[in-house]
Design an enzyme around this catalytic site. Structure first.
Site, PDB file in Angstrom:
ATOM      1  N   LYS A  29      61.146  -8.138 -12.463  1.00 24.84           N
ATOM      2  CA  LYS A  29      62.333  -8.625 -11.748  1.00 24.84           C
ATOM      3  C   LYS A  29      63.606  -8.185 -12.497  1.00 24.84           C
ATOM      4  CE  LYS A  29      59.957 -12.640  -9.753  1.00 24.84           C
ATOM      5  NZ  LYS A  29      60.073 -14.095  -9.527  1.00 24.84           N
ATOM      6  N   TYR A  69      59.870 -12.013   0.530  1.00 25.91           N
ATOM      7  CA  TYR A  69      59.689 -13.450   0.274  1.00 25.91           C
ATOM      8  C   TYR A  69      59.719 -14.278   1.558  1.00 25.91           C
ATOM      9  CZ  TYR A  69      60.041 -12.995  -4.854  1.00 25.91           C
ATOM     10  OH  TYR A  69      59.794 -12.703  -6.179  1.00 25.91           O
ATOM     11  N   PHE A  77      65.681 -22.968  -2.283  1.00 22.52           N
ATOM     12  CA  PHE A  77      66.089 -21.971  -3.286  1.00 22.52           C
ATOM     13  C   PHE A  77      66.052 -20.544  -2.742  1.00 22.52           C
ATOM     14  CE2 PHE A  77      61.515 -22.895  -3.966  1.00 22.52           C
ATOM     15  CZ  PHE A  77      60.972 -21.624  -3.864  1.00 22.52           C
ATOM     16  N   ARG A 105      47.569 -12.545 -11.962  1.00 26.11           N
ATOM     17  CA  ARG A 105      48.233 -13.862 -11.935  1.00 26.11           C
ATOM     18  C   ARG A 105      48.013 -14.619 -13.246  1.00 26.11           C
ATOM     19  NH1 ARG A 105      51.979 -15.357  -8.017  1.00 26.11           N
ATOM     20  NH2 ARG A 105      51.353 -17.506  -8.347  1.00 26.11           N
ATOM     21  N   THR A 111      54.235 -20.212 -12.082  1.00 23.48           N
ATOM     22  CA  THR A 111      55.553 -19.927 -11.502  1.00 23.48           C
ATOM     23  C   THR A 111      56.644 -20.465 -12.438  1.00 23.48           C
ATOM     24  OG1 THR A 111      54.601 -20.072  -9.305  1.00 23.48           O
ATOM     25  CG2 THR A 111      57.003 -20.282  -9.453  1.00 23.48           C
ATOM     26  N   ARG A 122      54.950 -14.863 -18.643  1.00 25.35           N
ATOM     27  CA  ARG A 122      56.015 -15.865 -18.479  1.00 25.35           C
ATOM     28  C   ARG A 122      56.024 -16.856 -19.647  1.00 25.35           C
ATOM     29  NH1 ARG A 122      54.989 -16.755 -11.985  1.00 25.35           N
ATOM     30  NH2 ARG A 122      56.318 -15.068 -11.224  1.00 25.35           N
ATOM     31  N   ASN A 132      62.138 -15.798 -14.000  1.00 23.84           N
ATOM     32  CA  ASN A 132      60.772 -15.728 -14.551  1.00 23.84           C
ATOM     33  C   ASN A 132      60.215 -14.308 -14.642  1.00 23.84           C
ATOM     34  OD1 ASN A 132      60.288 -15.460 -11.847  1.00 23.84           O
ATOM     35  ND2 ASN A 132      58.939 -17.225 -11.649  1.00 23.84           N
ATOM     36  N   HIS A 135      56.890 -10.543 -11.030  1.00 27.30           N
ATOM     37  CA  HIS A 135      56.170 -10.998  -9.834  1.00 27.30           C
ATOM     38  C   HIS A 135      54.752 -10.431  -9.852  1.00 27.30           C
ATOM     39  CE1 HIS A 135      55.204 -11.633  -5.571  1.00 27.30           C
ATOM     40  NE2 HIS A 135      54.712 -10.404  -5.607  1.00 27.30           N
ATOM     41  N   GLU A 146      52.394  -6.549   0.438  1.00 28.29           N
ATOM     42  CA  GLU A 146      53.505  -6.199  -0.469  1.00 28.29           C
ATOM     43  C   GLU A 146      53.465  -4.707  -0.840  1.00 28.29           C
ATOM     44  OE1 GLU A 146      52.871  -9.067  -3.589  1.00 28.29           O
ATOM     45  OE2 GLU A 146      53.627 -10.715  -2.358  1.00 28.29           O
TER      46      GLU A 146
HETATM   47  P1  ADP Z   1      55.238 -16.934  -7.823  1.00 31.82           P
HETATM   48  O1  ADP Z   1      56.341 -15.934  -8.138  1.00 31.82           O
HETATM   49  O2  ADP Z   1      54.667 -17.538  -9.077  1.00 31.82           O
HETATM   50  O3  ADP Z   1      54.202 -16.380  -6.883  1.00 31.82           O
HETATM   51  P2  ADP Z   1      56.396 -18.422  -5.579  1.00 31.82           P
HETATM   52  O4  ADP Z   1      55.855 -17.380  -4.668  1.00 31.82           O
HETATM   53  O5  ADP Z   1      56.128 -19.849  -5.262  1.00 31.82           O
HETATM   54  O6  ADP Z   1      55.922 -18.177  -7.091  1.00 31.82           O
HETATM   55  O7  ADP Z   1      57.976 -18.258  -5.681  1.00 31.82           O
HETATM   56  C1  ADP Z   1      58.572 -16.990  -5.728  1.00 31.82           C
HETATM   57  C2  ADP Z   1      59.693 -17.028  -6.730  1.00 31.82           C
HETATM   58  O8  ADP Z   1      60.694 -17.956  -6.274  1.00 31.82           O
HETATM   59  C3  ADP Z   1      59.305 -17.536  -8.106  1.00 31.82           C
HETATM   60  O9  ADP Z   1      58.713 -16.561  -8.934  1.00 31.82           O
HETATM   61  C4  ADP Z   1      60.642 -18.007  -8.647  1.00 31.82           C
HETATM   62  O10 ADP Z   1      61.432 -16.889  -9.106  1.00 31.82           O
HETATM   63  C5  ADP Z   1      61.298 -18.577  -7.393  1.00 31.82           C
HETATM   64  N1  ADP Z   1      61.058 -20.018  -7.294  1.00 31.82           N
HETATM   65  C6  ADP Z   1      59.919 -20.664  -6.975  1.00 31.82           C
HETATM   66  N2  ADP Z   1      60.068 -21.992  -7.001  1.00 31.82           N
HETATM   67  C7  ADP Z   1      61.370 -22.197  -7.323  1.00 31.82           C
HETATM   68  C8  ADP Z   1      62.160 -23.365  -7.519  1.00 31.82           C
HETATM   69  N3  ADP Z   1      61.647 -24.578  -7.366  1.00 31.82           N
HETATM   70  N4  ADP Z   1      63.455 -23.194  -7.862  1.00 31.82           N
HETATM   71  C9  ADP Z   1      63.999 -21.970  -8.020  1.00 31.82           C
HETATM   72  N5  ADP Z   1      63.296 -20.815  -7.858  1.00 31.82           N
HETATM   73  C10 ADP Z   1      62.009 -20.936  -7.516  1.00 31.82           C
END
Ligand code: ADP
Length: 169
Positions: A29, A69, A77, A105, A111, A122, A132, A135, A146
């Protein structure tokens, strides 16, 4: 038509025989790029034994990121997430190998970086869910979606590392 059917049947046979290695979409990212962590993340996947099939740096547009997304579009968010991901270039990659999605993962961590074990990407390099750094696809279906969103088929390179037989039986 017949040739397409044969190709599909061959792919199905290989998948059923476990011969088609799994692919995951992994993306550094904007914060990971800015912090100089591209090499570290690539190194971890290489050293684990995965094969890099595609890689490119991109400053992704907001519509592209909204599509990536789209499952999160109802989240509060979402707008901030798209702005964060659009704030600078990302490095998009396809990594291939046994259980690439699930293991990718695990290598990433949770996350929320604070819930991520030390030793994960992470867990070692970040503290904020909204920063974070990396991805990773969460299922084989997401990975396929994707990969086709970020890469054209001709950008995915067919090659075999010469150390392949020392990594897989
Ligand atoms: P992951 O990236 O672990 O697959 P998600 O698909 O749930 O997680 O979310 C995508 C991205 O959105 C996360 O990596 C993070 O950057 C952001 N995100 C997720 N949950 C939150 C939250 N509660 N507040 C702010 N950003 C969030």
């Amino acid at each position: 038509m017949f040739a397409t059917l044969l190709t599909l049947l061959s792919a199905l046979y290989k998948a059923m025989a476990g011969k088609t290695p799994e692919r995951s979409f992994i993306m550094v990212k904007p914060d990971g790029v800015q912090r100089g962590l591209v090499g570290e993340i690539v190194k971890r996947f290489e050293q684990r034994g995965y094969t890099l099939r595609a890689m490119k740096m991109m400053h992704a547009s907001k519509p592209h990121l909204e599509e990536h997304y789209k499952d999160l579009s109802s989240k509060g968010f979402f707008k901030d997430l798209v702005a964060y991901m659009n704030s600078g270039p990302v490095v998009a990659m396809v990594w291939e190998g046994k259980d690439a999605v699930k293991t990718g993962r695990k290598m990433l961590g949770e996350t929320n970086p604070l819930a991520s074990a030390p030793g994960t990407i992470r867990g070692d390099f970040c503290i904020e869910v909204g920063r974070n750094i990396c991805h990773g696809s969460d299922s084989v279906e997401s990975a396929n979606r994707e990969i086709s969103l970020w890469f054209k088929p001709e950008e995915i390179i067919a090659w075999d590392p010469c150390i392949k037989d020392w990594i897989q039986e």
